[in-house]
Motif scaffolding. Sequence first.
Motif, PDB file in Angstrom:
ATOM      1  N   ALA A  83      -5.545 -34.452 -12.625  1.00  0.00           N
ATOM      2  CA  ALA A  83      -5.379 -33.100 -12.076  1.00  0.00           C
ATOM      3  C   ALA A  83      -4.148 -32.406 -12.645  1.00  0.00           C
ATOM      4  O   ALA A  83      -4.214 -31.253 -13.075  1.00  0.00           O
ATOM      5  CB  ALA A  83      -5.292 -33.165 -10.549  1.00  0.00           C
ATOM      6  N   MET A  87      -4.068 -29.139 -14.985  1.00  0.00           N
ATOM      7  CA  MET A  87      -3.367 -27.912 -14.568  1.00  0.00           C
ATOM      8  C   MET A  87      -2.355 -27.485 -15.623  1.00  0.00           C
ATOM      9  O   MET A  87      -2.098 -26.301 -15.808  1.00  0.00           O
ATOM     10  CB  MET A  87      -2.652 -28.128 -13.230  1.00  0.00           C
ATOM     11  CG  MET A  87      -3.591 -28.190 -12.063  1.00  0.00           C
ATOM     12  SD  MET A  87      -2.740 -28.204 -10.452  1.00  0.00           S
ATOM     13  CE  MET A  87      -1.749 -29.670 -10.550  1.00  0.00           C
ATOM     14  N   PHE A  93     -11.025 -30.772 -17.906  1.00  0.00           N
ATOM     15  CA  PHE A  93     -11.888 -30.521 -16.769  1.00  0.00           C
ATOM     16  C   PHE A  93     -13.283 -30.212 -17.324  1.00  0.00           C
ATOM     17  O   PHE A  93     -13.467 -30.111 -18.532  1.00  0.00           O
ATOM     18  CB  PHE A  93     -11.370 -29.367 -15.922  1.00  0.00           C
ATOM     19  CG  PHE A  93     -10.071 -29.650 -15.193  1.00  0.00           C
ATOM     20  CD1 PHE A  93      -9.681 -30.937 -14.874  1.00  0.00           C
ATOM     21  CD2 PHE A  93      -9.225 -28.615 -14.834  1.00  0.00           C
ATOM     22  CE1 PHE A  93      -8.495 -31.202 -14.204  1.00  0.00           C
ATOM     23  CE2 PHE A  93      -8.046 -28.861 -14.157  1.00  0.00           C
ATOM     24  CZ  PHE A  93      -7.677 -30.155 -13.848  1.00  0.00           C
ATOM     25  N   SER A  98      -9.303 -25.947 -18.232  1.00  0.00           N
ATOM     26  CA  SER A  98      -8.046 -26.429 -17.660  1.00  0.00           C
ATOM     27  C   SER A  98      -7.509 -25.362 -16.721  1.00  0.00           C
ATOM     28  O   SER A  98      -8.037 -24.263 -16.646  1.00  0.00           O
ATOM     29  CB  SER A  98      -7.029 -26.732 -18.768  1.00  0.00           C
ATOM     30  OG  SER A  98      -6.713 -25.555 -19.489  1.00  0.00           O
ATOM     31  N   GLY A  99      -6.451 -25.693 -15.999  1.00  0.00           N
ATOM     32  CA  GLY A  99      -5.831 -24.753 -15.075  1.00  0.00           C
ATOM     33  C   GLY A  99      -6.307 -24.950 -13.653  1.00  0.00           C
ATOM     34  O   GLY A  99      -7.210 -25.733 -13.387  1.00  0.00           O
ATOM     35  N   TYR A 100      -5.670 -24.236 -12.742  1.00  0.00           N
ATOM     36  CA  TYR A 100      -6.017 -24.374 -11.331  1.00  0.00           C
ATOM     37  C   TYR A 100      -6.658 -23.113 -10.768  1.00  0.00           C
ATOM     38  O   TYR A 100      -7.024 -23.074  -9.603  1.00  0.00           O
ATOM     39  CB  TYR A 100      -4.780 -24.740 -10.504  1.00  0.00           C
ATOM     40  CG  TYR A 100      -3.641 -23.762 -10.652  1.00  0.00           C
ATOM     41  CD1 TYR A 100      -3.559 -22.633  -9.866  1.00  0.00           C
ATOM     42  CD2 TYR A 100      -2.651 -23.979 -11.602  1.00  0.00           C
ATOM     43  CE1 TYR A 100      -2.526 -21.736 -10.015  1.00  0.00           C
ATOM     44  CE2 TYR A 100      -1.606 -23.087 -11.757  1.00  0.00           C
ATOM     45  CZ  TYR A 100      -1.549 -21.971 -10.963  1.00  0.00           C
ATOM     46  OH  TYR A 100      -0.529 -21.078 -11.120  1.00  0.00           O
ATOM     47  N   PHE A 105     -11.891 -25.802  -9.140  1.00  0.00           N
ATOM     48  CA  PHE A 105     -10.715 -26.669  -9.041  1.00  0.00           C
ATOM     49  C   PHE A 105     -10.659 -27.427  -7.713  1.00  0.00           C
ATOM     50  O   PHE A 105     -10.127 -28.535  -7.638  1.00  0.00           O
ATOM     51  CB  PHE A 105      -9.422 -25.876  -9.243  1.00  0.00           C
ATOM     52  CG  PHE A 105      -8.204 -26.749  -9.269  1.00  0.00           C
ATOM     53  CD1 PHE A 105      -7.984 -27.620 -10.317  1.00  0.00           C
ATOM     54  CD2 PHE A 105      -7.280 -26.730  -8.231  1.00  0.00           C
ATOM     55  CE1 PHE A 105      -6.879 -28.457 -10.345  1.00  0.00           C
ATOM     56  CE2 PHE A 105      -6.173 -27.557  -8.253  1.00  0.00           C
ATOM     57  CZ  PHE A 105      -5.968 -28.418  -9.307  1.00  0.00           C
ATOM     58  N   VAL A 108     -11.853 -30.889  -8.030  1.00  0.00           N
ATOM     59  CA  VAL A 108     -10.873 -31.809  -8.618  1.00  0.00           C
ATOM     60  C   VAL A 108      -9.950 -32.337  -7.512  1.00  0.00           C
ATOM     61  O   VAL A 108      -9.669 -33.539  -7.444  1.00  0.00           O
ATOM     62  CB  VAL A 108     -10.057 -31.115  -9.738  1.00  0.00           C
ATOM     63  CG1 VAL A 108      -8.936 -32.019 -10.248  1.00  0.00           C
ATOM     64  CG2 VAL A 108     -10.968 -30.702 -10.890  1.00  0.00           C
ATOM     65  N   LEU A 109      -9.504 -31.454  -6.630  1.00  0.00           N
ATOM     66  CA  LEU A 109      -8.670 -31.888  -5.504  1.00  0.00           C
ATOM     67  C   LEU A 109      -9.448 -32.826  -4.578  1.00  0.00           C
ATOM     68  O   LEU A 109      -8.904 -33.828  -4.096  1.00  0.00           O
ATOM     69  CB  LEU A 109      -8.163 -30.666  -4.725  1.00  0.00           C
ATOM     70  CG  LEU A 109      -7.258 -29.717  -5.508  1.00  0.00           C
ATOM     71  CD1 LEU A 109      -6.917 -28.494  -4.651  1.00  0.00           C
ATOM     72  CD2 LEU A 109      -6.007 -30.411  -5.996  1.00  0.00           C
ATOM     73  N   TYR A 151     -13.059 -24.296  -1.124  1.00  0.00           N
ATOM     74  CA  TYR A 151     -12.231 -23.750  -2.209  1.00  0.00           C
ATOM     75  C   TYR A 151     -13.058 -22.773  -3.046  1.00  0.00           C
ATOM     76  O   TYR A 151     -12.580 -21.699  -3.423  1.00  0.00           O
ATOM     77  CB  TYR A 151     -11.692 -24.882  -3.069  1.00  0.00           C
ATOM     78  CG  TYR A 151     -10.650 -24.468  -4.080  1.00  0.00           C
ATOM     79  CD1 TYR A 151      -9.303 -24.693  -3.827  1.00  0.00           C
ATOM     80  CD2 TYR A 151     -10.993 -23.870  -5.289  1.00  0.00           C
ATOM     81  CE1 TYR A 151      -8.332 -24.330  -4.755  1.00  0.00           C
ATOM     82  CE2 TYR A 151     -10.032 -23.504  -6.212  1.00  0.00           C
ATOM     83  CZ  TYR A 151      -8.708 -23.734  -5.942  1.00  0.00           C
ATOM     84  OH  TYR A 151      -7.758 -23.371  -6.862  1.00  0.00           O
TER      85      TYR A 151
END
Length: 197
Positions: A83, A87, A93, A98-100, A105, A108-109, A151
Amino acid sequence: MSTAAAPVRSLRAGTVLADLLPASRTRDIALVVGGAALTGLAAQLSLPVPGSPVPVSGQTFAALLVGTALGARRGFLALALYAVAGMAGVPWFAQASSGYGMPSFGYVLGMLLASTVVGALARRGADRSVLRTAGAMVLGSAIIYAVGVPYLALATGMTLGQAVAAGLTPFLIGDALKAALAMGALPTAWKLLGRKG
């Protein structure tokens, strides 16, 4: 203590597959980095889903497999590395993103939490039989969705119902197939190792 008794003892409850490797800090670092890399590679096995910003990918299966094989602590660290690196810009990903800020995302969490939970269950023997493995995989998948779907709704402005339709329902058949793979692979690995021990 004889070396012949060590493999048999290590197959007792309280161990995960990774514990069967010789213990060292180097082993643990390699397992964590390898678990993150495996998840990143599996994420590239990805197909877009019409009408959904979330693709079908292999990363959820990899995250659950990593947690189960490595245990809660190393599984958490592997998915945390995955993660954080994603980020920070590593394009690993799903769909080389990539990134949040992306709508997916939250999954991923959720994988981070699910990997920890299934790892803890594996320490209690949840990966040693078909039914217990199925239960662990179902719980792990439910955790991923419990974080990912809300999310998705927040990130896109969807209602919760729309997020369920776009971010959960299309993935249920694939998740059942992934669980079936795990149900076959993990208990079989333990049986083979038990025969060698």
